[in-house]
Write an enzyme that holds these catalytic residues in place. Structure first.
Site, PDB file in Angstrom:
ATOM      1  N   GLY A  44      45.703  31.725  48.155  1.00 40.66           N
ATOM      2  CA  GLY A  44      44.841  32.212  49.226  1.00 40.66           C
ATOM      3  C   GLY A  44      43.392  32.263  48.779  1.00 40.66           C
ATOM      4  O   GLY A  44      42.492  31.915  49.511  1.00 40.66           O
ATOM      5  N   ASN A  90      52.028  40.477  31.820  1.00 41.44           N
ATOM      6  CA  ASN A  90      52.908  39.342  31.550  1.00 41.44           C
ATOM      7  C   ASN A  90      52.059  38.233  30.931  1.00 41.44           C
ATOM      8  O   ASN A  90      51.172  37.677  31.581  1.00 41.44           O
ATOM      9  CB  ASN A  90      53.569  38.871  32.857  1.00 41.44           C
ATOM     10  CG  ASN A  90      54.544  37.720  32.643  1.00 41.44           C
ATOM     11  OD1 ASN A  90      54.304  36.813  31.844  1.00 41.44           O
ATOM     12  ND2 ASN A  90      55.649  37.740  33.361  1.00 41.44           N
ATOM     13  N   LYS A 139      43.750  45.926  33.603  1.00 41.47           N
ATOM     14  CA  LYS A 139      42.639  45.552  34.484  1.00 41.47           C
ATOM     15  C   LYS A 139      43.019  44.272  35.224  1.00 41.47           C
ATOM     16  O   LYS A 139      43.857  43.503  34.751  1.00 41.47           O
ATOM     17  CB  LYS A 139      41.370  45.312  33.662  1.00 41.47           C
ATOM     18  CG  LYS A 139      40.882  46.543  32.890  1.00 41.47           C
ATOM     19  CD  LYS A 139      39.676  46.170  32.036  1.00 41.47           C
ATOM     20  CE  LYS A 139      39.149  47.366  31.254  1.00 41.47           C
ATOM     21  NZ  LYS A 139      38.016  46.969  30.380  1.00 41.47           N
ATOM     22  N   GLY A 140      42.372  44.037  36.362  1.00 38.66           N
ATOM     23  CA  GLY A 140      42.706  42.868  37.179  1.00 38.66           C
ATOM     24  C   GLY A 140      42.331  41.563  36.489  1.00 38.66           C
ATOM     25  O   GLY A 140      41.362  41.500  35.738  1.00 38.66           O
ATOM     26  N   GLY A 172      42.947  38.321  38.345  1.00 38.47           N
ATOM     27  CA  GLY A 172      42.964  37.209  39.310  1.00 38.47           C
ATOM     28  C   GLY A 172      41.623  36.531  39.475  1.00 38.47           C
ATOM     29  O   GLY A 172      41.562  35.333  39.743  1.00 38.47           O
ATOM     30  N   GLU A 173      40.552  37.268  39.344  1.00 39.99           N
ATOM     31  CA  GLU A 173      39.234  36.712  39.629  1.00 39.99           C
ATOM     32  C   GLU A 173      38.373  36.504  38.393  1.00 39.99           C
ATOM     33  O   GLU A 173      37.492  35.643  38.376  1.00 39.99           O
ATOM     34  CB  GLU A 173      38.525  37.600  40.658  1.00 39.99           C
ATOM     35  CG  GLU A 173      39.148  37.388  42.021  1.00 39.99           C
ATOM     36  CD  GLU A 173      38.926  38.522  43.017  1.00 39.99           C
ATOM     37  OE1 GLU A 173      38.161  38.310  43.947  1.00 39.99           O
ATOM     38  OE2 GLU A 173      39.535  39.584  42.869  1.00 39.99           O
TER      39      GLU A 173
HETATM   40 MO1  MOS Z   1      40.148  38.003  46.428  1.00 38.81          MO
HETATM   41  S1  MOS Z   1      38.580  36.761  46.899  1.00 38.81           S
HETATM   42  O1  MOS Z   1      39.457  39.541  46.536  1.00 38.81           O
HETATM   43  O2  MOS Z   1      41.332  37.719  47.598  1.00 38.81           O
END
Ligand code: MOS
Length: 693
Positions: free
Chosen positions: A233, A585, A655-656, A658-659
């Protein structure tokens, strides 16, 4: 049962991997439904104006066509506040490509064919899609995305810049870019007995439910959203877009038959959000020893006239210097509505900032790694708060060592390999540790010895199925095989969406809380009673929120080769070292970081949505014209992380991720390009013509 090997951090294979490989994992459009009607959207061919006539005679005569939906016969929405979602409520057109109707047919092919036969007439008005910084009508938004202040100033920036020993004043630009997840956006909508079911490709089932409920004036409890798997997404599925509304409207017309809508790749360039272009003027001053004395970061970006989205481009700069000014201004245009795209704010903002840092290092006669280390703040310069952990320096040192930075001749054009000029560059990564409110998790201890974990979370390809199972098993002190996880359904306890790199942090915190409550009621040593035990947990209040500044960090290193006669740019090597607290993971986490870096390389060299000003649309709206990297564009990408312990961020200490991986990559590549060639590229994407002199 007691588990001895630590589950958290283990490189566990995706638990749904085999299902995906076999094609058994259901994506939105694949859910089996009875006799669906297929919807093909009608899109505006003007950028501004109104529809004056609709002739659907020919379309309706086509075999298999069920109906043609337009503003003339569309259901009225309860709320038209969100002008992006309130489609078909009037004949007005606000941007080219806007949904103005849909053809409903017995097959996808018939719907698409008939859509071309609907005759539309328009009364166009003069549109404005011209994005540049010299406009007189720049708008100051009330706040920028993420709820951050639009402008902040600390200290006398102009004074500090005027008296700086070394001064930089440069403008950096990033182009409009479009989210292109592998799975196109898709929705199946079913109305029956005043209830709406949506099989939707989304980053958050509850966010879709709440947004659609407001639009249709429904009790959210009457909307059921299902999404066990999402094929990516990058933010474009964070909130529902117009196609979900169109599918729901179509389903209302044909109820109780389902309506199925799958966007084409080309349609995704008009209606599911995108990253605005940015124009960033950065001024930076330092003393003679290379210590920054001031930064000013002034950003201009675009938004749609009908709905504001203000990218928080200069926000990461607020972590940098004791004396600083950051501003954001918008150009409101007759364009599609921009939205989230992986690391909104940080991705473009850290391109400008980290190229500027490279330029300053060179101007100060310092190594770019050393320059960054010299300018590490002790505390958060914007808030004065201590960092819960800030290990950028450790990442820079570890990365430099592993990348072979010491062997680098600092002079540009110093390394050559046949016809190739070879350079290396570095840039910092950072991303905030956000938290979203509301997630809850239920755990049921079953008499069969299994633990059911229920939460409406999303796996958008990240590995959430697996890592949430790990977190639950670890918190319960059982094997993963004893945990049965359910996610992706609004019938499950409320969960915030997979956005802002908060998924695992929020859902995991709720699961850990539920597990603790369960263990308080049912210690591991006690047998599970026949009637089972059920508890629900929530995200515990974090006493350190608002007390500490919480961010992840990283250092990215790039090797770039530029061909002396063609300007061709290759990136044989990328290395990212990150500080992300506890990795849940190691396998799926590494994939997240490598994926981010790949998208960062894509941003550096390829991605560029080109607007045709005459018509107001993005002309390269497919994979023939909109370039993203293929395997041949990617050399070695390595991602690793340092051993970081942060007890303040959440119960997992995580901590995240993904970005973070996309942040800084493009700057590292641009900086390496400069080191290779001596040519400074301040505008993305870095195409070969930039190196032909
Ligand atoms: Mo992310 S751009 O916060 O789905």
């Amino acid at each position: 049962m007691t588990v001895t090997t630590p589950l958290i951090g283990a490189p566990i294979d995706r638990i749904e991997g085999a299902e995906k490989v076999r094609g058994a994992a259901l994506y939105a459009a694949e859910h089996p439904v009875d006799r669906p009607v297929y919807v093909f959207p009608l899109q505006s061919r003007i950028a501004l104006g109104r529809i004056t006539g609709i002739d659907a005679t020919e379309a309706m005569a086509e075999q298999g066509v069920v109906d043609v939906l337009t503003h003339e016969n569309a259901p009225r929405l309860a709320s038209t506040q969100d002008a992006e979602l309130a489609i078909l409520q009037s004949p007005e057109v606000a941007f080219r490509g806007q949904f103005i109707g849909g053809v409903l047919a017995e097959s996808a092919e018939a719907a698409r064919r008939a859509a071309n036969l609907v005759r539309l007439s328009y009364e166009p008005r003069e549109h404005d899609v011209s994005f540049h910084a010299a406009r007189a009508d720049l708008v100051k938004p009330d706040e920028v995305n993420g709820g951050f202040q639009t402008d902040t100033t600390d200290g006398d920036v102009d004074d500090a810049l005027a008296s700086a020993a070394v001064l930089l004043d440069a403008t950096y630009t990033t182009p409009q870019e479009h989210n292109n997840p592998l799975e196109p956006h898709a929705t199946i909508a079913i109305w029956s007995d005043n209830e709406l079911t949506l099989y939707d490709s989304t980053q958050g089932v509850h966010w879709v439910r709440d947004s659609i409920a407001a639009l249709f004036g429904m009790d959210p409890q009457r909307i059921h959203v299902v999404c066990p798997h999402t094929g990516g997404g990058f933010g474009s599925k964070g909130l529902p877009h117009a196609h979900v509304v169109l599918a729901a409207m179509a389903a209302q017309l044909v109820a109780p038959r389902p309506a199925k809508l799958v966007l084409t790749r080309q349609q995704m360039f008009s209606v599911v959000g995108y990253r605005t272009g940015t124009i960033q003027r950065i001024r930076m001053g330092s003393d003679a020893s290379g210590r920054l004395t001031a930064i000013s970061h002034d950003v201009v970006e675009q938004t749609s006239r009908i709905k504001e989205f203000a990218e928080q481009t200069a926000v990461p700069t607020r972590l940098m210097s004791p004396t600083r000014r950051t501003t954001h201004r918008l150009v409101e245009l007759d364009v599609p509505v921009p939205s989230w795209m992986r690391a909104p704010g940080e991705a473009p903002g850290m391109f400008g900032l980290e190229v500027a840092m490279d330029e300053m290092a060179i101007a100060c006669g310092l190594d770019p790694v050393e320059f960054r280390i010299r300018n590490e703040p002790e505390t958060d310069p914007e808030t004065g708060r201590p960092f819960s952990s800030r290990n950028l320096v450790a990442c820079l040192r570890e990365g430099a060592q592993r990348f072979g930075w010491a062997e680098r001749d600092p002079a540009p054009r110093a390394h050559r390999d046949g016809p190739w000029l070879v350079g290396t560059g570095v840039a910092a990564s950072t991303y905030p540790v956000f938290s979203m409110p509301g997630s809850r998790a239920t755990i049921q201890a079953r008499p069969d010895g299994r633990y059911r974990v229920l939460i409406g979370a999303a796996d958008i390809g990240t590995g959430a199925w697996t890592s949430l199972t790990q977190i639950a098993a670890d918190a319960l002190g059982v094997e993963m095989s004893e945990v049965v996880l359910s996610i992706g359904d609004t019938d499950l306890p409320y969960a915030s969406g997979a956005g802002g790199s908060t998924g695992i942090l929020c859902w995991g915190s709720a699961i850990v809380d539920a597990a603790r409550r369960l263990r308080a009621e049912l210690p591991s040593s006690s047998p599970i009673p026949d009637e089972g035990v059920e508890v629900t947990g929530a995200i515990p209040d974090n006493p350190y929120a608002g007390q500490m500044s919480m961010h992840s960090f990283g250092a990215q290193f790039a090797e770039v080769r530029v061909h002396t006669s063609t300007g061709e740019v290759r990136v044989p090597r990328l290395l990212g070292i990150f500080a992300v607290g506890r990795m849940i993971n190691a396998k799926t986490g590494r994939s997240q970081l490598i994926g981010g870096m790949t998208m960062g390389l894509s941003m550096a060299l390829h991605e560029h949505s080109v607007v045709d000003h005459r018509f107001g649309h993005v002309v390269n709206h497919d994979f023939a014209g909109y370039h993203i990297p293929v395997n041949a564009d990617i050399g070695s990408i390595e991602a690793d992380w340092i051993d970081e312990h942060d007890p303040y961020v959440n119960p997992m200490g995580a901590k995240g991720i993904g970005e973070l991986g996309i942040v800084g990559t493009a700057a590292a590549i641009a900086n390496a390009g400069h080191h290779a060639t001596g040519i400074r590229v301040r505008d993305l994407p870095i195409t070969l013509d930039r190196f032909l002199t």
